[in-house]
Scaffold this motif. Structure first.
Motif, short mmCIF file in Angstrom:
data_model
loop_
_atom_site.label_atom_id
_atom_site.label_comp_id
_atom_site.label_asym_id
_atom_site.label_seq_id
_atom_site.Cartn_x
_atom_site.Cartn_y
_atom_site.Cartn_z
N UNK A 152 0.82 -1.21 0.00
CA UNK A 152 0.00 0.00 0.00
C UNK A 152 0.85 1.26 0.00
N UNK A 153 1.96 1.24 0.71
CA UNK A 153 2.80 2.43 0.79
C UNK A 153 3.37 2.77 -0.59
N UNK A 154 3.98 1.78 -1.23
CA UNK A 154 4.65 2.05 -2.51
C UNK A 154 3.66 2.43 -3.61
N UNK A 155 2.48 1.82 -3.63
CA UNK A 155 1.50 2.14 -4.68
C UNK A 155 0.85 3.50 -4.41
N UNK A 156 0.46 3.77 -3.17
CA UNK A 156 -0.09 5.10 -2.86
C UNK A 156 0.91 6.19 -3.20
N UNK A 157 2.18 5.92 -2.95
CA UNK A 157 3.20 6.95 -3.10
C UNK A 157 3.58 7.23 -4.55
N UNK A 158 3.04 6.43 -5.51
CA UNK A 158 3.10 6.83 -6.92
C UNK A 158 1.75 7.32 -7.40
N UNK A 159 0.65 6.74 -6.87
CA UNK A 159 -0.68 7.15 -7.32
C UNK A 159 -0.96 8.60 -6.97
#
Length: 552
Positions: free
Chosen positions: A458-465
């Protein structure tokens, strides 16, 4: 008698009387003296019956503004453009050359926030801007909303309500506008440059299938939310844990409140709003304004990562409950410009930009709560925070800090999300180098260590989205952004665990409140990048809110 040229000005310089031409030149000269930031090209016309109240205005050669037009904001209008009678152009707007705008149309490069419970007139304005290419025809009674880019040679049919980007050469119409046909067909094999173009040229069955998946995902989440929250609740203590059997944490209380607000529009089951407010407010240390981890015996320290995050999680939980912190958040109310610079300089930007961004997020959010409460701040504190970030932003990456040898761009991008979320995004200020941000995020998303299907968390995907959503108005590399958003969204939609929500790491972790809350927001951001978030029927309002938080 009204001069017909006020309403039909296209032949003014060839048919108007010498007296009228002299009067027009005099009015333009006077306007330029009164507004040093304005400029007019050759053979322009501005009707005295138009209301022009722009902060900055550039009007190209042979362009005109007819009677009844209303213009405000920062406007750059190219050559041979027509702003016809009773039109509205407001906000941050750029027209290319040869843009013709029909009567009673509006191009609105700004918007109001719309948080429930606060009158619209008290909420902050936001502006992503509107960009219109060369040779564009805007028909009568068209509305173009903030954040839209219209490609060259496009046509916006009469009555269209344009909410998404329009590709070059497209003819669009309807509410919301959809592709009708092509005025200038795209080159064979060229990718569709925008979500609106795909709505007309991509596989509509695939679009409909994804929207059905989004609706099903949201319906399942709403149906199971109460049970998931009940499973994480300890009736003995009245506290929430991230998942059944885990220890209660401060963050878990915030996650539970956010999930209940998002999906159930109420407080979590087995709780009472007043009791929740009293508990959260009671956890705040009166001397520092900090909320320490549960069970902590030492006074809270702002250098502690959990304590810093509680400025967000507890602050927004209280906000969703209609309350606020009981005491000033000393992280910002006790700061001075010099001390703030020293704090920012001491953060580990080179070795751990994620950790640095984590603490900037707390600073920016503390500033929000101070403004909400009306707490006194040292003069220049807010300007120091934003000024430091703007001047230290790397023009090449758009971010703060550097890539690291062991993790590549991971900490840099994740740190940008945290730092920009709490400051620029939350306070409605554009980030300094949006196209560089897009370049960096897309390059980072090609790293399979973090973005292979089995590695997503969740962290890595949110932090690009979120950075891609925050910079979407640029229209830069839009096809690549959409492809990435679609791929990540499809993975996320398959990550719901029946009866228990979502895992922080999609593959392998036990589901919990943190993963569920974060992925619900991620799905919204990715769907909104693709123009499909309406299918979800929810809109994040807490830590992961998309629009700026109103100052109240």
């Amino acid at each position: 008698m009204i001069d017909r040229h006020d309403y039909s000005p296209w032949d003014f310089w060839t048919t108007a009387s010498d007296e009228a031409r002299t009067a027009q030149r005099s009015r333009q000269d006077r306007a330029l003296r009164e507004h040093p930031s304005w400029s007019f090209g050759d053979a322009c016309f501005v009707s005295p019956l138009a209301a022009v109240d722009a902060d900055d205005l550039s009007l190209g050669d042979r362009s005109y503004i007819a009677a009844g037009a209303y213009l405000t904001g920062t406007l750059r209008i190219g050559a041979d453009c027509s702003i016809n009678p009773s039109t509205v152009v407001r906000g941050d707007v750029v027209f290319g050359d040869g843009v013709r705008m029909g009567a009673h149309s509006s191009v609105l490069g700004f918007n109001h926030s719309m948080e429930p419970g606060t009158p619209v007139f008290r909420q902050p304005l936001t502006s992503r801007g509107i960009r219109v290419g060369d040779d564009v025809w805007i028909g009568s009674h068209v509305v173009v909303l903030d954040g839209v880019t219209v490609g060259e040679s496009a046509v916006l049919a009469a009555g269209a309500v344009v909410t998404k980007d329009v590709p070059a050469g497209a003819i669009v119409g309807g509410n919301p506008a959809r592709l009708l046909r092509w005025r200038v067909p795209p080159a064979e094999g060229a990718p569709a440059p925008s979500a609106l173009a795909r709505a007309g040229s991509r596989d509509r069955a695939a679009d409909a299938d994804r929207e059905a998946q989004l609706r099903a995902f949201a319906e399942t989440a709403r149906a199971e939310a109460a049970g998931i929250l009940e499973g994480a609740h300890d009736d003995r203590t009245g506290l929430f844990a991230d998942r059944p059997g885990a220890a209660a944490t401060v963050r878990a209380q915030g996650d539970a409140i956010e999930i209940a607000d998002l999906l159930l529009a109420t407080v979590p089951p087995r709780t009472d709003r007043d009791a929740l407010v009293a508990r959260l407010r009671g956890w705040q240390d009166a001397a520092t304004g900090a909320v320490a981890p549960l069970g902590a015996t030492a006074p809270p320290e702002w250098t502690d990562g959990d304590t810093a995050y509680h400025v967000l999680s507890t602050g927004y939980a209280l906000d969703l409950l209609g309350s606020s912190f009981a005491h000033p958040v000393g992280l910002i109310t006790e700061a001075t410009p010099a001390a703030l610079v020293a704090r920012l300089e001491a953060l580990p930007w080179e070795s751990d930009p994620w950790n640095a961004g984590h603490h900037v997020d707390a600073l920016g959010t503390a500033l929000l709560w101070a403004r909400r409460r009306g707490d006194a701040l040292a003069p220049g504190v807010a300007e120091t925070l934003f000024g430091w970030l703007v001047t230290r932003s790397d023009a090449a990456s758009g971010m703060w800090g550097r890539a690291t040898a062991d993790r590549g761009l991971l900490l840099l991008v994740n740190g940008f999300y945290r730092a920009s979320r709490g400051t620029f995004a939350q306070h409605g200020i554009p980030v300094p180098h949006p196209e560089a941000v897009v370049d960096t995020v897309l390059r980072h998303a090609r790293d399979d260590r973090w973005f292979a299907p089995t590695a997503l968390d969740a962290c890595n995907v949110l932090d690009v989205a979120h950075p891609l959503w925050l910079t979407r108005a640029s229209g830069y590399r839009r096809a690549e952004v959409d492809e990435l958003a679609g791929r990540l969204l499809d993975a996320a939609l398959g990550g719901w665990h029946t009866g228990s929500g979502m895992s922080f790491r999609l593959a392998g972790d036990e589901p919990g409140l943190q993963g569920t809350e974060m992925w619900l927001a991620i799905v919204w951001y990715l769907a909104d990048l693709l123009g499909q978030s309406d299918a979800l029927g929810y809109w994040p309002r807490g830590v992961h809110r998309p629009e700026p938080a109103p100052p109240r």
